[in-house]
Design a protein around this motif. Structure first.
Motif, PDB file in Angstrom:
ATOM      1  N   GLU A 151       6.251 -40.860 -21.393  1.00  0.00           N
ATOM      2  CA  GLU A 151       6.838 -40.997 -22.725  1.00  0.00           C
ATOM      3  C   GLU A 151       5.997 -42.017 -23.471  1.00  0.00           C
ATOM      4  O   GLU A 151       5.983 -43.184 -23.113  1.00  0.00           O
ATOM      5  N   GLY A 152       5.322 -41.574 -24.494  1.00  0.00           N
ATOM      6  CA  GLY A 152       4.387 -42.467 -25.165  1.00  0.00           C
ATOM      7  C   GLY A 152       3.247 -42.735 -24.221  1.00  0.00           C
ATOM      8  O   GLY A 152       2.541 -41.820 -23.820  1.00  0.00           O
ATOM      9  N   THR A 153       3.086 -43.992 -23.832  1.00  0.00           N
ATOM     10  CA  THR A 153       2.044 -44.287 -22.855  1.00  0.00           C
ATOM     11  C   THR A 153       2.667 -44.765 -21.553  1.00  0.00           C
ATOM     12  O   THR A 153       1.966 -45.236 -20.669  1.00  0.00           O
ATOM     13  N   ARG A 154       4.007 -44.646 -21.467  1.00  0.00           N
ATOM     14  CA  ARG A 154       4.681 -45.170 -20.282  1.00  0.00           C
ATOM     15  C   ARG A 154       5.178 -44.074 -19.361  1.00  0.00           C
ATOM     16  O   ARG A 154       5.743 -43.092 -19.827  1.00  0.00           O
ATOM     17  N   PRO A 155       4.992 -44.249 -18.055  1.00  0.00           N
ATOM     18  CA  PRO A 155       5.545 -43.253 -17.137  1.00  0.00           C
ATOM     19  C   PRO A 155       7.041 -43.498 -16.929  1.00  0.00           C
ATOM     20  O   PRO A 155       7.479 -44.635 -16.870  1.00  0.00           O
ATOM     21  N   ILE A 156       7.805 -42.425 -16.861  1.00  0.00           N
ATOM     22  CA  ILE A 156       9.240 -42.534 -16.573  1.00  0.00           C
ATOM     23  C   ILE A 156       9.575 -41.541 -15.470  1.00  0.00           C
ATOM     24  O   ILE A 156       9.248 -40.361 -15.575  1.00  0.00           O
ATOM     25  N   LEU A 157      10.193 -42.044 -14.411  1.00  0.00           N
ATOM     26  CA  LEU A 157      10.604 -41.145 -13.341  1.00  0.00           C
ATOM     27  C   LEU A 157      11.968 -40.568 -13.685  1.00  0.00           C
ATOM     28  O   LEU A 157      12.863 -41.287 -14.133  1.00  0.00           O
ATOM     29  N   VAL A 158      12.108 -39.254 -13.501  1.00  0.00           N
ATOM     30  CA  VAL A 158      13.401 -38.622 -13.783  1.00  0.00           C
ATOM     31  C   VAL A 158      13.796 -37.728 -12.622  1.00  0.00           C
ATOM     32  O   VAL A 158      12.938 -37.203 -11.916  1.00  0.00           O
ATOM     33  N   GLU A 197      -2.959 -40.576 -12.291  1.00  0.00           N
ATOM     34  CA  GLU A 197      -2.968 -41.839 -11.551  1.00  0.00           C
ATOM     35  C   GLU A 197      -1.794 -42.731 -11.982  1.00  0.00           C
ATOM     36  O   GLU A 197      -1.087 -43.295 -11.143  1.00  0.00           O
ATOM     37  N   THR A 198      -1.568 -42.808 -13.301  1.00  0.00           N
ATOM     38  CA  THR A 198      -0.464 -43.621 -13.833  1.00  0.00           C
ATOM     39  C   THR A 198       0.860 -43.160 -13.232  1.00  0.00           C
ATOM     40  O   THR A 198       1.717 -43.964 -12.851  1.00  0.00           O
ATOM     41  N   ARG A 199       1.016 -41.846 -13.150  1.00  0.00           N
ATOM     42  CA  ARG A 199       2.279 -41.294 -12.647  1.00  0.00           C
ATOM     43  C   ARG A 199       2.473 -41.633 -11.165  1.00  0.00           C
ATOM     44  O   ARG A 199       3.557 -42.037 -10.747  1.00  0.00           O
ATOM     45  N   VAL A 200       1.392 -41.444 -10.388  1.00  0.00           N
ATOM     46  CA  VAL A 200       1.519 -41.696  -8.950  1.00  0.00           C
ATOM     47  C   VAL A 200       1.773 -43.187  -8.700  1.00  0.00           C
ATOM     48  O   VAL A 200       2.590 -43.555  -7.853  1.00  0.00           O
ATOM     49  N   LEU A 201       1.114 -44.046  -9.472  1.00  0.00           N
ATOM     50  CA  LEU A 201       1.315 -45.491  -9.284  1.00  0.00           C
ATOM     51  C   LEU A 201       2.750 -45.891  -9.617  1.00  0.00           C
ATOM     52  O   LEU A 201       3.326 -46.760  -8.958  1.00  0.00           O
ATOM     53  N   GLU A 202       3.334 -45.252 -10.613  1.00  0.00           N
ATOM     54  CA  GLU A 202       4.734 -45.542 -10.969  1.00  0.00           C
ATOM     55  C   GLU A 202       5.655 -45.146  -9.814  1.00  0.00           C
ATOM     56  O   GLU A 202       6.580 -45.877  -9.463  1.00  0.00           O
ATOM     57  N   ALA A 203       5.364 -43.997  -9.194  1.00  0.00           N
ATOM     58  CA  ALA A 203       6.171 -43.536  -8.057  1.00  0.00           C
ATOM     59  C   ALA A 203       6.053 -44.523  -6.902  1.00  0.00           C
ATOM     60  O   ALA A 203       7.047 -44.888  -6.272  1.00  0.00           O
ATOM     61  N   ARG A 204       4.823 -45.002  -6.684  1.00  0.00           N
ATOM     62  CA  ARG A 204       4.622 -45.962  -5.585  1.00  0.00           C
ATOM     63  C   ARG A 204       5.389 -47.249  -5.884  1.00  0.00           C
ATOM     64  O   ARG A 204       6.030 -47.827  -5.004  1.00  0.00           O
ATOM     65  N   LYS A 205       5.330 -47.678  -7.127  1.00  0.00           N
ATOM     66  CA  LYS A 205       6.009 -48.909  -7.520  1.00  0.00           C
ATOM     67  C   LYS A 205       7.508 -48.840  -7.231  1.00  0.00           C
ATOM     68  O   LYS A 205       8.129 -49.817  -6.847  1.00  0.00           O
ATOM     69  N   LEU A 206       8.072 -47.665  -7.402  1.00  0.00           N
ATOM     70  CA  LEU A 206       9.511 -47.515  -7.176  1.00  0.00           C
ATOM     71  C   LEU A 206       9.845 -47.129  -5.736  1.00  0.00           C
ATOM     72  O   LEU A 206      10.964 -46.710  -5.448  1.00  0.00           O
ATOM     73  N   GLY A 207       8.859 -47.218  -4.870  1.00  0.00           N
ATOM     74  CA  GLY A 207       9.123 -47.052  -3.448  1.00  0.00           C
ATOM     75  C   GLY A 207       9.114 -45.623  -2.928  1.00  0.00           C
ATOM     76  O   GLY A 207       9.659 -45.357  -1.859  1.00  0.00           O
ATOM     77  N   PHE A 208       8.535 -44.687  -3.652  1.00  0.00           N
ATOM     78  CA  PHE A 208       8.432 -43.323  -3.122  1.00  0.00           C
ATOM     79  C   PHE A 208       7.327 -43.274  -2.067  1.00  0.00           C
ATOM     80  O   PHE A 208       6.320 -43.957  -2.190  1.00  0.00           O
ATOM     81  N   GLN A 209       7.541 -42.448  -1.028  1.00  0.00           N
ATOM     82  CA  GLN A 209       6.550 -42.416   0.064  1.00  0.00           C
ATOM     83  C   GLN A 209       5.617 -41.224  -0.029  1.00  0.00           C
ATOM     84  O   GLN A 209       4.507 -41.263   0.465  1.00  0.00           O
ATOM     85  N   THR A 210       6.061 -40.134  -0.626  1.00  0.00           N
ATOM     86  CA  THR A 210       5.247 -38.921  -0.639  1.00  0.00           C
ATOM     87  C   THR A 210       5.146 -38.380  -2.056  1.00  0.00           C
ATOM     88  O   THR A 210       6.134 -38.376  -2.790  1.00  0.00           O
ATOM     89  N   CYS A 211       3.954 -37.918  -2.393  1.00  0.00           N
ATOM     90  CA  CYS A 211       3.770 -37.377  -3.721  1.00  0.00           C
ATOM     91  C   CYS A 211       3.091 -36.013  -3.613  1.00  0.00           C
ATOM     92  O   CYS A 211       2.008 -35.906  -3.041  1.00  0.00           O
ATOM     93  N   ILE A 212       3.737 -34.983  -4.140  1.00  0.00           N
ATOM     94  CA  ILE A 212       3.151 -33.641  -4.117  1.00  0.00           C
ATOM     95  C   ILE A 212       2.410 -33.444  -5.434  1.00  0.00           C
ATOM     96  O   ILE A 212       3.015 -33.542  -6.514  1.00  0.00           O
ATOM     97  N   VAL A 213       1.112 -33.201  -5.357  1.00  0.00           N
ATOM     98  CA  VAL A 213       0.302 -33.067  -6.576  1.00  0.00           C
ATOM     99  C   VAL A 213      -0.562 -31.809  -6.481  1.00  0.00           C
ATOM    100  O   VAL A 213      -0.733 -31.249  -5.400  1.00  0.00           O
TER     101      VAL A 213
END
Ligand code: TYD
Ligand code: MG
Length: 460
Positions: free
Chosen positions: A305-312, A413-429
Motif C-alpha cells: 500500500e503506497g510504499t509500505r508492505p501490509i500483510l493480510v 524483497e520488501t514483501r518477503v522481509l516484512e513476512a520475516r519481520k512478523l515471524g513467518f517461517q516459509t514463503c511461497i514465491v
C-alpha cells in the motif's frame, strides 16, 4: 446568414453547454436541468485585430525557467505522521485539499483531530461546519480531548459570510465541512448542485491562494464512489485525499489520489477508537491479530500500500451448493478476479467449483486490488475446497496467469522481509523471483512454477 445567438444553454447539474435547449442532458442524463444564460463570447462587431488585442495583453511576457526563483515553502507538520506522509511531508501554506469519503467514515473526526494538533502547537485554525450544530461538534471534540483557544468554530453555510470570517480571522488552516452544504448567492441551484460546488470551490481556491490560508474541504462520496458533484472538483483543488475503510471494521486508510506537492502512492493507516482516530504504525501486526488456528481456507499474503508492505489474511469458505447457480461472493477482492481464479482452479486442477458456493474475504475489511494476492487466493480456495490446513507460518506471494503459471510481482524483497519481520517461517514465491531473493536468510523461500506445484507444497 443566421444571426449568431448571444445566449447559450447549460446544464445546472454538470455544466454541459449547448447551443440548443434539451429536455435531458446528454452528458449527465438528468432531466429538466437546462437553463439559458448569456454567452460570454466577445461581442459582435469587434474587428479581428481588436478581438486579438482583447485577448492578448501586450504586457504578458514568457520567462525562462532560470529566471524563476522558487523555494520549497515551509510545511506545517500535522502532528500525525500518517497524515503528513499522505500530504507529502506536511501542509503547504495556501493549498486547497479535498478530503473525500463515505458519510460516517470519520472525515470530521480526522479534521477535528488535525485542528487539535495544530492549535496545540500554537497555530490558528478555524473549523467551519455546515452540517452539524456547534453543540454536536463539541460532543465529538470532547471524545478527542481538550482544545486551546487557538481553535475557533463557526456554524455557517453562506460562503460569502465564511469568506469574510476567514479574511478577518486569518487562520493558518481552515476546514470547510462539507462543500455540499455550502452555497454562494452568486451561483444558481441548491447547495450541493454542480453549479454551487464549482462556484464555492473557485471562491475557496482564490481565498487560499490570495491570503495563504490552507483550506481542507470535506466532500461526500456518492454511491459510485466519486465525490458528489463533477470530477471538476477534483481538477480544481491541489490535493485530493480519500478516507476509506469498512464502517464496521475499525481501521481506516487515508489515500492520496492527486497531489500537486508530493507523491500519490502513500497511504496513512488509522484505527477508529472510542476516543478518536489513532495512527497505526505497524499495519501488518494490526491486520493479523486474532487469526484462527488450524482452520482450512486461510493463508496470509503481502500487499504493498503506497510504499509500505501490509500483510493480510485471506479466507475462503467453500461449501456444497444446493442451487443450480452456485453463489459467489467476495469482500476486499475484485469479484471478477475471484471468478477468474476459480476458473483457473477448475480448469488447471480439475476442482469442480461449479458445484460449490465460494466466499472470499480479506480479514479486517481492507480492500486490495493487487495481483500479488492471486497465489494466496488460489491456495485459500483450494484449501477450503480440499479441506486441508495451511501451516500458520506460511505466506504466499505471486500473480497467477490464465495457464495456471505463477508469475513474479514487484517489490518481492520488501514483501518477503516484512513476512520475516512478523515471524513467518516459509514463503511461497514464483520460481522466477528466487534469484532476486537469494540473499535473504532467516525464512525458507520456496519457488513454484504453477498453481499445482504451489498447492502440493502447502498441502500436508
Ligand atoms: P464522523 O467524523 O462524524 O464521520 P464523517 O464526518 O465522515 O461523516 O465520524 C463518524 C463515526 O465515527 C461515528 O459513527 C462515530 C465514530 N466515532 C468513533 O468511533 N470514535 C470517536 O472518537 C468519534 C469522534 C467518532
Ligand atoms: Mg462529518
Amino acid at each position: 446568414m443566421a444571426k449568431a445567438k448571444d445566449t447559450i444553454f447549460f446544464c445546472k447539474e454538470c455544466g454541459y453547454e449547448s447551443a440548443k435547449w434539451a429536455g435531458q442532458c446528454p452528458a449527465c442524463h438528468e432531466w429538466n436541468t437546462f437553463v439559458e444564460a448569456p454567452s460570454q463570447k466577445i461581442p459582435k462587431g469587434v474587428s479581428g485585430t481588436a478581438r486579438r488585442s482583447l485577448r492578448l495583453n501586450p504586457e504578458v511576457k514568457p520567462v525562462s525557467m532560470s529566471e524563476i526563483t522558487a523555494t520549497e515553502r515551509e510545511r506545517t507538520q500535522t502532528g500525525m505522521q500518517e497524515f503528513d506522509r499522505v500530504l507529502g511531508g506536511g501542509i503547504i501554506p495556501g493549498s486547497l485539499v479535498l478530503v473525500g469519503g463515505d458519510p460516517g467514515i470519520g472525515k470530521s473526526t480526522l479534521l477535528t483531530q488535525l485542528c487539535k494538533n495544530l492549535s496545540d502547537q500554537g497555530h490558528k485554525v478555524l473549523y467551519i461546519t455546515g452540517e452539524e450544530s456547534l453543540a454536536q461538534i463539541k460532543l465529538r471534540a470532547d471524545r478527542i480531548g481538550s482544545f486551546t483557544d487557538n481553535m475557533k468554530l463557526l456554524s455557517e453555510t453562506d460562503l460569502e459570510t465564511i469568506e469574510s470570517a476567514i479574511r478577518s480571522e486569518v487562520p493558518e488552516v481552515a476546514i470547510i465541512d462539507s462543500i455540499q452544504t455550502m452555497f454562494s448567492p452568486e451561483a444558481t441551484g441548491a447547495p450541493g448542485s454542480v453549479g454551487q460546488v464549482r462556484e464555492c470551490t473557485n471562491l475557496l481556491m482564490q481565498l487560499a491562494k490570495g491570503i495563504g490560508v490552507s483550506i481542507f474541504v470535506v466532500g461526500h462520496v456518492t454511491k459510485e464512489g466519486v465525490v458528489a458533484g463533477p470530477r471538476l472538483l477534483e481538477h480544481m483543488v491541489d490535493t485530493v485525499l480519500y478516507f476509506e475503510g469498512d464502517k464496521h471494521a475499525s481501521y481506516r486508510i487515508l489515500r492520496g489520489v492527486k497531489n500537486r506537492f508530493g507523491s500519490t502512492n502513500e497511504v496513512g493507516i488509522f484505527e477508529m477508537r472510542s476516543d478518536g482516530l489513532k495512527e497505526v504504525k505497524n499495519p501488518s501486526e494490526f491486520m493479523l491479530t486474532g487469526r484462527p488456528e488450524n482452520a482450512s481456507g486461510s493463508i496470509v499474503s503481502c500487499s504493498i500500500e503506497g510504499t509500505r508492505p501490509i500483510l493480510v489474511e485471506i479466507q475462503a469458505l467453500v461449501a456444497r451448493s444446493g442451487l443450480g447457480n452456485p453463489r459467489r461472493s467476495s469482500a476486499g477482492i475484485d469479484y471478477n478476479r475471484m471468478n477468474l481464479l476459480i476458473a483457473v482452479l477448475e480448469r488447471r486442477l480439475g476442482l469442480s467449483f461449479s458445484e460449490c458456493d465460494a466466499y472470499l474475504n480479506i480479514v479486517g475489511g481492507i480492500r486490495i486490488n493487487e495481483t500479488a494476492l492471486d497465489l494466496a487466493v488460489i491456495i485459500a480456495l483450494a484449501s477450503g475446497y480440499l479441506d486441508f490446513v495451511v501451516d500458520a507460518g506460511t505466506i504466499a506471494i505471486g500473480e497467477v496467469g490464465l495457464s495456471g503459471e505463477v508469475r513474479s510481482v514487484n517489490l518481492m524483497e520488501t514483501r518477503v522481509l516484512e513476512a520475516r519481520k512478523l515471524g513467518f517461517q516459509t514463503c511461497i514465491v514464483p520460481k522466477s523471483s528466487l534469484a532476486s531473493l537469494k540473499n535473504i536468510s532467516g525464512i525458507t523461500i520456496i519457488g513454484v512454477d504453477n498453481v499445482k506445484d504451489a498447492i502440493n507444497k502447502v498441502r500436508k
